[in-house]
Design a protein around this motif. Structure first.
Motif, PDB file in Angstrom:
ATOM      1  N   LYS A  71      15.876  -3.451 -11.623  1.00  0.00           N
ATOM      2  CA  LYS A  71      14.758  -1.937 -11.639  1.00  0.00           C
ATOM      3  C   LYS A  71      15.222  -1.329  -9.909  1.00  0.00           C
ATOM      4  O   LYS A  71      14.764   0.181 -10.210  1.00  0.00           O
ATOM      5  CB  LYS A  71      13.346  -1.851 -11.711  1.00  0.00           C
ATOM      6  CG  LYS A  71      13.510  -2.412 -13.398  1.00  0.00           C
ATOM      7  CD  LYS A  71      12.026  -2.848 -14.089  1.00  0.00           C
ATOM      8  CE  LYS A  71      12.171  -2.794 -15.672  1.00  0.00           C
ATOM      9  NZ  LYS A  71      10.485  -3.440 -16.215  1.00  0.00           N
ATOM     10  N   ILE A  72      14.903  -1.949  -9.355  1.00  0.00           N
ATOM     11  CA  ILE A  72      14.288  -1.528  -7.960  1.00  0.00           C
ATOM     12  C   ILE A  72      15.682  -1.002  -7.103  1.00  0.00           C
ATOM     13  O   ILE A  72      16.076  -0.428  -6.268  1.00  0.00           O
ATOM     14  CB  ILE A  72      13.340  -2.727  -6.967  1.00  0.00           C
ATOM     15  CG1 ILE A  72      12.627  -1.239  -5.778  1.00  0.00           C
ATOM     16  CG2 ILE A  72      14.629  -4.094  -6.289  1.00  0.00           C
ATOM     17  CD1 ILE A  72      12.101  -3.266  -5.371  1.00  0.00           C
ATOM     18  N   ALA A  73      17.095  -1.607  -7.610  1.00  0.00           N
ATOM     19  CA  ALA A  73      18.039  -1.600  -6.964  1.00  0.00           C
ATOM     20  C   ALA A  73      18.323  -0.162  -7.242  1.00  0.00           C
ATOM     21  O   ALA A  73      19.683   0.233  -5.507  1.00  0.00           O
ATOM     22  CB  ALA A  73      19.294  -2.425  -7.223  1.00  0.00           C
ATOM     23  N   LYS A  76      16.012   5.426  -4.618  1.00  0.00           N
ATOM     24  CA  LYS A  76      15.420   6.039  -3.538  1.00  0.00           C
ATOM     25  C   LYS A  76      14.338   5.898  -2.857  1.00  0.00           C
ATOM     26  O   LYS A  76      13.284   6.848  -3.355  1.00  0.00           O
ATOM     27  CB  LYS A  76      16.318   7.198  -3.643  1.00  0.00           C
ATOM     28  CG  LYS A  76      16.667   7.735  -1.797  1.00  0.00           C
ATOM     29  CD  LYS A  76      17.603   6.957  -1.309  1.00  0.00           C
ATOM     30  CE  LYS A  76      18.001   8.050  -0.384  1.00  0.00           C
ATOM     31  NZ  LYS A  76      19.063   7.257   0.443  1.00  0.00           N
ATOM     32  N   ILE A  77      14.098   5.262  -1.980  1.00  0.00           N
ATOM     33  CA  ILE A  77      13.338   5.237  -1.503  1.00  0.00           C
ATOM     34  C   ILE A  77      13.063   6.079  -0.071  1.00  0.00           C
ATOM     35  O   ILE A  77      13.689   6.348   1.245  1.00  0.00           O
ATOM     36  CB  ILE A  77      12.262   3.847  -0.736  1.00  0.00           C
ATOM     37  CG1 ILE A  77      12.446   2.750  -1.176  1.00  0.00           C
ATOM     38  CG2 ILE A  77      10.872   4.500  -0.057  1.00  0.00           C
ATOM     39  CD1 ILE A  77      11.759   3.352  -2.949  1.00  0.00           C
ATOM     40  N   LEU A  98       7.091   0.877   5.076  1.00  0.00           N
ATOM     41  CA  LEU A  98       8.880   0.548   3.456  1.00  0.00           C
ATOM     42  C   LEU A  98       7.583  -0.339   2.198  1.00  0.00           C
ATOM     43  O   LEU A  98       7.985   0.275   1.303  1.00  0.00           O
ATOM     44  CB  LEU A  98       9.591  -0.384   3.875  1.00  0.00           C
ATOM     45  CG  LEU A  98      10.706  -0.257   3.040  1.00  0.00           C
ATOM     46  CD1 LEU A  98      11.023   0.538   2.472  1.00  0.00           C
ATOM     47  CD2 LEU A  98      11.408  -1.371   4.031  1.00  0.00           C
ATOM     48  N   ALA A  99       6.923  -1.277   2.648  1.00  0.00           N
ATOM     49  CA  ALA A  99       6.329  -1.651   0.963  1.00  0.00           C
ATOM     50  C   ALA A  99       5.658  -0.688   0.554  1.00  0.00           C
ATOM     51  O   ALA A  99       4.910  -0.971  -0.841  1.00  0.00           O
ATOM     52  CB  ALA A  99       5.338  -2.692   2.345  1.00  0.00           C
ATOM     53  N   LYS A 105       6.161   3.562  -6.106  1.00  0.00           N
ATOM     54  CA  LYS A 105       7.070   3.700  -7.366  1.00  0.00           C
ATOM     55  C   LYS A 105       7.116   2.540  -8.203  1.00  0.00           C
ATOM     56  O   LYS A 105       7.593   2.746  -9.599  1.00  0.00           O
ATOM     57  CB  LYS A 105       8.290   3.559  -6.693  1.00  0.00           C
ATOM     58  CG  LYS A 105       9.448   4.082  -5.447  1.00  0.00           C
ATOM     59  CD  LYS A 105       9.220   5.914  -5.930  1.00  0.00           C
ATOM     60  CE  LYS A 105      10.356   6.853  -4.907  1.00  0.00           C
ATOM     61  NZ  LYS A 105      10.592   7.562  -5.580  1.00  0.00           N
ATOM     62  N   GLY A 106       5.592   1.739  -8.256  1.00  0.00           N
ATOM     63  CA  GLY A 106       4.976   1.308  -9.478  1.00  0.00           C
ATOM     64  C   GLY A 106       6.195  -0.217  -9.473  1.00  0.00           C
ATOM     65  O   GLY A 106       5.405  -1.079  -9.904  1.00  0.00           O
TER      66      GLY A 106
END
Length: 148
Positions: A71-73, A76-77, A98-99, A105-106
């Motif tokens: 899911k996280i891959a 885009k952050i 970053l964390a 984003k959940g």
């Protein structure tokens, strides 16, 4: 004498290993120091069951980590930072920011799980960080640092 180690012992073995040692070493040092227990049939059965259960729990944790990694891959952050006119950041962007951005984003990621390419990021741009979700599951995530 056969014993089961209850913790890692240097030059002898690691936790849950069944090893043979001299009787005196086992009775006078390892067992009183709670480093080992006698390897009776019952103790061996208990050890086998514990290893089986631990493997099952590890498999569950690894599957959950792999699911989160999928899911996280694709996310885009974007992290905003105060910058000068030349694109240099006042201060730096580190694992804490970053964390926080990933958690918005959940996802529940701790800063200790994040590995940055450099110690701290001091310029605007796109970077890639690695997130260690499990000892065998590491995912790369791309993030962008933009001027606020």
């Amino acid at each position: 004498m056969e014993i089961i180690l209850t913790q890692d012992v240097e030059r002898l073995g690691s936790k849950d290993d069944i090893v043979s040692v001299k009787d005196g070493f086992a009775r006078n040092f390892l067992i009183p120091q709670k480093m080992a227990i006698a390897a009776t049939e019952t103790a061996k059965k208990v050890l086998a069951e514990n290893i089986k259960q631990r493997a099952h729990k590890e498999a569950k944790l690894k599957d959950a980590a792999a699911e989160i990694a999928e899911k996280i891959a694709n996310k885009k952050i974007t992290i905003g930072a105060k910058t000068s006119s030349s694109g240099k950041i006042f201060g730096s962007v580190n694992t804490i920011q970053l964390a926080e951005a990933i958690n918005k984003k959940g996802f529940e990621i701790e800063r200790k799980q994040i590995i940055l390419p450099e110690d701290s990021i001091k310029e605007v741009g796109t970077y890639t960080a690695k997130i260690k979700l499990h000892k065998e599951v590491v995912v790369s995530i791309e993030f962008e640092v933009v001027a606020e």
